[in-house]
Scaffold this active site. Structure first.
Site, PDB file in Angstrom:
ATOM      1  N   ASP A  37       0.660  -1.439   0.024  1.00 34.31           N
ATOM      2  CA  ASP A  37       0.052  -0.104   0.128  1.00 34.31           C
ATOM      3  C   ASP A  37       0.828   1.106  -0.039  1.00 34.31           C
ATOM      4  OD1 ASP A  37      -2.910   1.131   0.672  1.00 34.31           O
ATOM      5  OD2 ASP A  37      -1.564   2.212   1.772  1.00 34.31           O
ATOM      6  N   ASP A  61       3.816  -5.360  -4.186  1.00 30.21           N
ATOM      7  CA  ASP A  61       2.964  -6.503  -3.692  1.00 30.21           C
ATOM      8  C   ASP A  61       3.526  -7.749  -4.096  1.00 30.21           C
ATOM      9  OD1 ASP A  61       0.883  -8.350  -3.395  1.00 30.21           O
ATOM     10  OD2 ASP A  61      -0.623  -6.945  -3.954  1.00 30.21           O
ATOM     11  N   VAL A  62       3.879  -8.420  -3.006  1.00 33.73           N
ATOM     12  CA  VAL A  62       4.530  -9.937  -3.717  1.00 33.73           C
ATOM     13  C   VAL A  62       3.724 -10.713  -4.386  1.00 33.73           C
ATOM     14  CG1 VAL A  62       6.042  -9.536  -1.670  1.00 33.73           C
ATOM     15  CG2 VAL A  62       4.221 -11.049  -1.383  1.00 33.73           C
ATOM     16  N   ASN A  88      10.358 -10.534   3.911  1.00 34.09           N
ATOM     17  CA  ASN A  88       9.563 -10.509   5.294  1.00 34.09           C
ATOM     18  C   ASN A  88       7.932 -10.497   4.979  1.00 34.09           C
ATOM     19  OD1 ASN A  88       9.399  -9.560   8.234  1.00 34.09           O
ATOM     20  ND2 ASN A  88       8.116  -7.997   6.854  1.00 34.09           N
ATOM     21  N   TYR A 164      -0.577 -21.871   7.050  1.00 29.79           N
ATOM     22  CA  TYR A 164       0.492 -21.249   7.401  1.00 29.79           C
ATOM     23  C   TYR A 164       1.814 -22.018   7.519  1.00 29.79           C
ATOM     24  CZ  TYR A 164       3.546 -17.589   9.870  1.00 29.79           C
ATOM     25  OH  TYR A 164       4.581 -16.874  10.417  1.00 29.79           O
ATOM     26  N   LYS A 168       5.618 -22.057   5.616  1.00 32.21           N
ATOM     27  CA  LYS A 168       6.757 -21.790   5.990  1.00 32.21           C
ATOM     28  C   LYS A 168       7.808 -22.932   5.935  1.00 32.21           C
ATOM     29  CE  LYS A 168       6.101 -17.330   7.204  1.00 32.21           C
ATOM     30  NZ  LYS A 168       6.663 -16.235   6.512  1.00 32.21           N
ATOM     31  N   THR A 203       2.456  -8.604  17.057  1.00 34.89           N
ATOM     32  CA  THR A 203       2.399  -8.063  15.889  1.00 34.89           C
ATOM     33  C   THR A 203       0.746  -8.326  15.508  1.00 34.89           C
ATOM     34  OG1 THR A 203       2.911  -9.628  14.297  1.00 34.89           O
ATOM     35  CG2 THR A 203       4.510  -8.326  14.861  1.00 34.89           C
TER      36      THR A 203
HETATM   37  P1  NAP Z   1       2.589  -8.065  10.310  1.00 35.76           P
HETATM   38  O1  NAP Z   1       2.850  -7.048  11.316  1.00 35.76           O
HETATM   39  O2  NAP Z   1       1.026  -8.617   9.960  1.00 35.76           O
HETATM   40  O3  NAP Z   1       3.127  -7.635   8.915  1.00 35.76           O
HETATM   41  C1  NAP Z   1       3.151  -8.477   7.685  1.00 35.76           C
HETATM   42  C2  NAP Z   1       3.651  -7.455   6.520  1.00 35.76           C
HETATM   43  O4  NAP Z   1       3.378  -8.260   5.431  1.00 35.76           O
HETATM   44  C3  NAP Z   1       2.688  -6.305   6.512  1.00 35.76           C
HETATM   45  O5  NAP Z   1       3.462  -5.226   6.207  1.00 35.76           O
HETATM   46  C4  NAP Z   1       1.812  -6.693   5.477  1.00 35.76           C
HETATM   47  O6  NAP Z   1       1.273  -5.481   4.526  1.00 35.76           O
HETATM   48  C5  NAP Z   1       2.821  -7.416   4.580  1.00 35.76           C
HETATM   49  N1  NAP Z   1       2.102  -8.149   3.254  1.00 35.76           N
HETATM   50  C6  NAP Z   1       0.837  -8.951   3.500  1.00 35.76           C
HETATM   51  N2  NAP Z   1       0.759  -9.543   2.267  1.00 35.76           N
HETATM   52  C7  NAP Z   1       1.644  -8.732   1.448  1.00 35.76           C
HETATM   53  C8  NAP Z   1       1.789  -8.669   0.121  1.00 35.76           C
HETATM   54  N3  NAP Z   1       0.898  -9.620  -0.854  1.00 35.76           N
HETATM   55  N4  NAP Z   1       2.636  -8.058  -0.486  1.00 35.76           N
HETATM   56  C9  NAP Z   1       3.265  -7.348   0.192  1.00 35.76           C
HETATM   57  N5  NAP Z   1       3.283  -7.234   1.495  1.00 35.76           N
HETATM   58  C10 NAP Z   1       2.427  -7.882   2.240  1.00 35.76           C
HETATM   59  O7  NAP Z   1       3.300  -9.286  10.648  1.00 35.76           O
HETATM   60  P2  NAP Z   1       4.746  -9.843  11.424  1.00 35.76           P
HETATM   61  O8  NAP Z   1       4.616 -10.453  12.512  1.00 35.76           O
HETATM   62  O9  NAP Z   1       5.518  -8.570  11.397  1.00 35.76           O
HETATM   63  O10 NAP Z   1       5.104 -10.560  10.095  1.00 35.76           O
HETATM   64  C11 NAP Z   1       6.447 -10.545   9.294  1.00 35.76           C
HETATM   65  C12 NAP Z   1       7.059 -11.817   8.888  1.00 35.76           C
HETATM   66  O11 NAP Z   1       7.359 -12.641  10.018  1.00 35.76           O
HETATM   67  C13 NAP Z   1       5.949 -12.627   8.231  1.00 35.76           C
HETATM   68  O12 NAP Z   1       6.617 -13.288   6.961  1.00 35.76           O
HETATM   69  C14 NAP Z   1       5.650 -13.560   9.384  1.00 35.76           C
HETATM   70  O13 NAP Z   1       4.954 -14.878   8.694  1.00 35.76           O
HETATM   71  C15 NAP Z   1       6.810 -14.005  10.029  1.00 35.76           C
HETATM   72  N6  NAP Z   1       6.652 -14.300  11.367  1.00 35.76           N
HETATM   73  C16 NAP Z   1       6.074 -13.748  12.357  1.00 35.76           C
HETATM   74  C17 NAP Z   1       6.045 -14.070  13.837  1.00 35.76           C
HETATM   75  C18 NAP Z   1       5.201 -13.376  14.547  1.00 35.76           C
HETATM   76  O14 NAP Z   1       5.111 -13.991  15.912  1.00 35.76           O
HETATM   77  N7  NAP Z   1       4.699 -12.142  14.469  1.00 35.76           N
HETATM   78  C19 NAP Z   1       6.374 -15.489  13.893  1.00 35.76           C
HETATM   79  C20 NAP Z   1       6.985 -16.089  12.922  1.00 35.76           C
HETATM   80  C21 NAP Z   1       7.150 -15.636  11.698  1.00 35.76           C
HETATM   81  P3  NAP Z   1      -0.226  -4.659   5.054  1.00 35.76           P
HETATM   82  O15 NAP Z   1       0.107  -3.948   6.173  1.00 35.76           O
HETATM   83  O16 NAP Z   1      -0.499  -4.105   3.683  1.00 35.76           O
HETATM   84  O17 NAP Z   1      -1.200  -5.954   5.272  1.00 35.76           O
END
Ligand code: NAP
Length: 245
Positions: A37, A61-62, A88, A164, A168, A203
């Site tokens: 966005d 946008d991936v 990410n 999910y 991963k 998050t």
């Molecule tokens: P988050 O706050 O929900 O952030 C996710 C980000 O990915 C947001 O910026 C979102 O954009 C973006 N996104 C989603 N779909 C997309 C697309 N099609 N193109 C581009 N961007 C897109 O989650 P987070 O926890 O920071 O997650 C970051 C990474 O860490 C992810 O890969 C997640 O699987 C991994 N992870 C997180 C945790 C955890 O505990 N939080 C644990 C393990 C792994 P919008 O704002 O536009 O939606």
């Protein structure tokens, strides 16, 4: 070619990605803050740039070939190369495993798996031109077989992350396959690629139930995005070191 190292972080308008962008910029890299966005990306990049960091928003946008191609063209035009790519961007949809249909799998696979490959494929020509290119793929503790098969553990009981967790685990295998392919190609042997898990970070992804801060969650990404030439490739790490597959 720009003398400063250039990093692209996808999904960096919030959460772990935003903290990763800030920490990379604090280390002196020029950070392209990826956001699907435009407005959310511009606001997040401004927040970091206002503190004196070199951060600029890039729409990406991936799940969209054209968007990813435009981002690659912009990086090529403005910088000529890319030193660090942090895949990410990710999403999680909760649904009880026994209710999940084949069709339900599509959004998470499209974003977390196909999105990662789409971005790597588009950015490889730019990474090839960096003397020390790094790719970091965001994985998860929920991808770890040892945890999913540990009876009674939180991961064994989290059936709602059915799709999910599978995405991963796929990202982990793709990471290893890419690493082996790069090592076999003299033009890509300098590209290191690793999977990281940020841990359980508060998050939007988990309704802020995580126990780690986004700064803590970003540490492994930042380390492997800037690791020295003698660092590993094809591994899976958290902020304490290697984790089991
Ligand atoms: P988050 O706050 O929900 O952030 C996710 C980000 O990915 C947001 O910026 C979102 O954009 C973006 N996104 C989603 N779909 C997309 C697309 N099609 N193109 C581009 N961007 C897109 O989650 P987070 O926890 O920071 O997650 C970051 C990474 O860490 C992810 O890969 C997640 O699987 C991994 N992870 C997180 C945790 C955890 O505990 N939080 C644990 C393990 C792994 P919008 O704002 O536009 O939606």
């Amino acid at each position: 070619m720009s003398a400063k190292k250039i990093a692209l972080v996808t999904g960096a308008n919030k959460g772990v990605g935003l903290a990763t962008a800030r920490q990379l910029a604090e280390r002196g890299l020029t950070v392209l803050l990826g956001s699907r966005d435009t407005e959310r990306g511009a606001a997040a990049a401004k927040e970091l740039a206002d503190t004196g960091l070199t951060v600029r928003p890039v729409q990406i946008d991936v799940t969209d070939d054209a968007s990813v191609a435009r981002a690659a063209e912009l990086i090529d035009r403005e910088y000529g190369h890319l030193d660090a790519l942090v895949n990410n961007a990710g999403m999680l949809i909760r649904k009880p495993a026994v209710e999940v249909t084949a069709e339900d799998l599509r959004p998470e696979f499209e974003t977390n798996v196909l999105g990662t490959v789409r971005v790597i494929h588009a950015m490889l020509p730019l990474l090839r031109r960096s003397p020390s290119a790094r790719i970091v793929n965001l994985s998860s503790d929920s991808a770890i077989f040892a945890k999913a098969t540990e009876k009674g553990s939180m991961f064994a009981r989290s059936h709602e992350s059915f799709a999910y967790s599978a995405t991963k685990t796929a990202v982990n295998m793709l990471t290893v396959k890419y690493a082996n392919a790069f090592l076999d190609d003299p033009e890509l042997a300098h590209v290191k690629i690793n999977a990281v898990t940020p841990g359980y970070v508060a998050t939007d992804l988990n309704n802020f139930k995580g126990v780690k801060s986004t700064d803590e969650g970003a540490r492994a990404s930042v380390y492997w995005a800037t690791v020295d030439d003698d660092g590993e490739t094809g591994g899976f790490f958290d902020d304490n070191g290697p984790v089991p597959w």
